[in-house]
Motif scaffolding. Structure first.
Motif, PDB file in Angstrom:
ATOM      1  N   LEU A   1       0.833  -1.211   0.000  1.00 55.23           N
ATOM      2  CA  LEU A   1       0.000   0.000   0.000  1.00 55.23           C
ATOM      3  C   LEU A   1       0.864   1.255   0.000  1.00 55.23           C
ATOM      4  O   LEU A   1       0.576   2.222  -0.710  1.00 55.23           O
ATOM      5  N   ASP A   2       1.937   1.253   0.785  1.00 55.71           N
ATOM      6  CA  ASP A   2       2.842   2.409   0.815  1.00 55.71           C
ATOM      7  C   ASP A   2       3.525   2.589  -0.539  1.00 55.71           C
ATOM      8  O   ASP A   2       3.697   3.726  -1.013  1.00 55.71           O
TER       9      ASP A   2
ATOM     10  N   ASP B   1       1.055   4.108  -2.957  1.00 57.81           N
ATOM     11  CA  ASP B   1       0.885   5.532  -2.669  1.00 57.81           C
ATOM     12  C   ASP B   1       2.025   6.343  -3.277  1.00 57.81           C
ATOM     13  O   ASP B   1       1.811   7.415  -3.853  1.00 57.81           O
ATOM     14  N   SER B   2       3.255   5.813  -3.190  1.00 53.33           N
ATOM     15  CA  SER B   2       4.415   6.522  -3.740  1.00 53.33           C
ATOM     16  C   SER B   2       4.380   6.593  -5.265  1.00 53.33           C
ATOM     17  O   SER B   2       5.044   7.441  -5.868  1.00 53.33           O
TER      18      SER B   2
ATOM     19  N   THR C   1      -3.960   5.542  -5.155  1.00 52.16           N
ATOM     20  CA  THR C   1      -4.591   5.778  -3.859  1.00 52.16           C
ATOM     21  C   THR C   1      -4.838   4.450  -3.150  1.00 52.16           C
ATOM     22  O   THR C   1      -5.541   3.582  -3.670  1.00 52.16           O
ATOM     23  N   PRO C   2      -4.263   4.258  -1.936  1.00 56.68           N
ATOM     24  CA  PRO C   2      -4.346   2.949  -1.290  1.00 56.68           C
ATOM     25  C   PRO C   2      -5.634   2.740  -0.498  1.00 56.68           C
ATOM     26  O   PRO C   2      -6.147   3.668   0.128  1.00 56.68           O
TER      27      PRO C   2
END
Length: 362
Positions: A205-206, A209-210, A214-215
């Protein structure tokens, strides 16, 4: 991991080779053998790096691969009851190798030192036709580890094509392993106004996001489809791409899209699973479900305008150009000799991994 010899005829010029073999559920071995002698129009290439498929290969390791339990009839293209393919299995299809010898007739087609990308199993060396090596040669200066992603980028690109992403669409990607993270980026390049990524592992998820995805955390008590609709509106997303290989993930992908929405699956589904209920949103909202496949004799839906070579070349160019980011996706590197540890990590601690690669340093 054990290491054994395979008895094969040897010729005076047959080069040695070690390969990974899955000899049974949970059993990964390194097997020594000798390749055939180098032909006049052949190329000998030594592996530099190869990527482990967290879907297909791990299904073989788990003993869940569909081909183990039913027999594939290639003429009628259906699975039939009865014994399927048996172990041992040579896994892998994401190999980058360096040319170290060429046959007499291959001189000029490929040069010593060239890097080539191969749809070949994990192994220390390969003999391939010179024309195949020439067509898969990497441009000078391309990092071998980045090139490992070419094949899975093609899989993801095929999924985005089959999903028919349109300018301004909202796209949900369920499953943020390598293919899901690549598909999310490609959906943005295809014109999606918003890409939402669903997974249960914080690392993935991170990373999403990077990359501008959108997580949505699937491991919380909150309903995934409700979370998605908070982000894109009560009607739901236009398109979903399912990359988890889970029936529950597929069910959530169906639940996340609007009436008349489209769900494209790029994952392989193995073993006995539950969680897919086609009598609910799939039926009520008239969802279109599409299987995306870029191999196994399946032409692209846009063929002949888009065939496999064009899809592969486009995916490769997007990775080389940096339009699709892959450098943050490799989480672990294992020497080839420690391949069993790599498979064990993926099986036992998947939450720590995105892409695991094997290295072949001297």
């Amino acid at each position: 991991m054990t290491e054994t010899d395979v008895a094969q005829p040897r010729t005076a010029h047959a080069p040695p080779c070690s390969r990974i073999m899955i000899t049974g559920p949970g059993q990964v071995e390194i097997v020594r053998e000798h390749l055939p002698a180098l032909g006049l129009d052949d190329v000998y290439a030594e592996s530099v790096v190869s990527g482990i498929s967290h879907g297909t290969e791990m299904a073989w390791v788990a003993g869940d691969a569909a081909a183990l339990h039913r027999s594939w009839d290639p003429q009628r293209r259906i699975f039939l009851d009865g014994a399927g393919r048996d172990f041992p299995v040579a896994p892998g299809y994401e190999t980058i190798a360096r040319v170290t010898a060429v046959g007499e007739a291959a001189v000029g087609k490929v040069n010593i030192g060239d890097l080539v990308t191969l749809d070949r199993p994990h192994g220390t060396a390969h003999i391939i036709p010179a024309d195949a090596a020439a067509s898969s040669r990497l441009p000078t200066g391309i990092d071998a580890e980045r090139a490992v992603f070419f094949i899975l980028a093609r899989v993801a690109l095929g999924g985005v094509h089959d999903a028919e992403v349109r300018l301004g669409d909202t796209v949900v990607v369920v499953g943020l392993g390598t293919v899901g993270l690549l598909a999310g980026q490609l959906a943005r390049l295809a014109g999606a106004a918003k890409v939402i990524g669903v997974d249960r592992y914080p690392l993935r998820l991170d990373t999403a996001d990077s990359l501008g995805i959108t997580p949505v955390h699937a491991a919380t008590a909150d309903d995934v489809a409700v979370q998605v609709r908070k982000l894109c509106g009560p009607q739901g997303a236009d398109v979903a791409i399912e990359a988890s290989g889970s029936y529950r993930g597929l069910h959530e992908a169906i639940r996340c899209v609007r009436v008349g929405g489209r769900v494209a699956t790029v994952a392989s589904y193995h073993g006995d699973q539950d969680g897919l209920r086609l009598g609910e949103e799939y039926h009520r909202n008239r969802i279109t479900l599409v299987s995306s496949m870029t191999v196994n004799g399946c032409p692209q839906r846009a063929y002949p305008a888009w065939d496999l070579p064009r899809l592969s070349a486009s995916a490769r160019d997007l990775v080389i150009s940096g339009h699709v980011h892959v450098d943050s996706l490799v989480t672990h590197r294992f020497p080839f000799s420690e391949a069993a540890k790599a498979y064990r990590l993926i099986a036992q601690r998947p939450e720590e991994t995105i892409k695991v690669v094997l290295t072949y340093g001297k």
